[in-house]
Design a protein around this motif. Structure first.
Motif: not given
Length: 72
Positions: A1-14, A57-67
């Motif tokens: 299965m493939i899932e695609v998320f929109k995120t708020d990540i802008t930094c390549a290091d993050k 929820n795991w992503l959010k706890n890791a500092g990434c907002n995603a949908e």
């Protein structure tokens, strides 16, 4: 299965750090970012068929907002 998320990540290091964390935590997932896309896409492929519903929820706890992006 493939899932695609929109995120708020802008930094390549993050993004790199998150990919490492995803691969350690969810060993059946392969993930990558496309930070060039306007939605800063996170693609996740699961070798066992399903993306864990608690993954956002795991992503959010890791500092990434995603949908989840839907096919429109």
């Amino acid at each position: 299965m493939i899932e695609v998320f929109k995120t708020d990540i802008t930094c390549a290091d993050k993004a790199k750090w998150l990919i490492e964390q995803i691969h350690q935590t969810f060993t059946s997932y392969k993930a990558n970012f496309d930070l060039e896309d306007c939605d800063r896409i996170l693609r996740v492929v699961s070798s066992n068929g399903n993306i864990n519903r608690s993954f956002i929820n795991w992503l959010k706890n890791a500092g990434c907002n995603a949908e989840v992006l839907t096919d429109n």
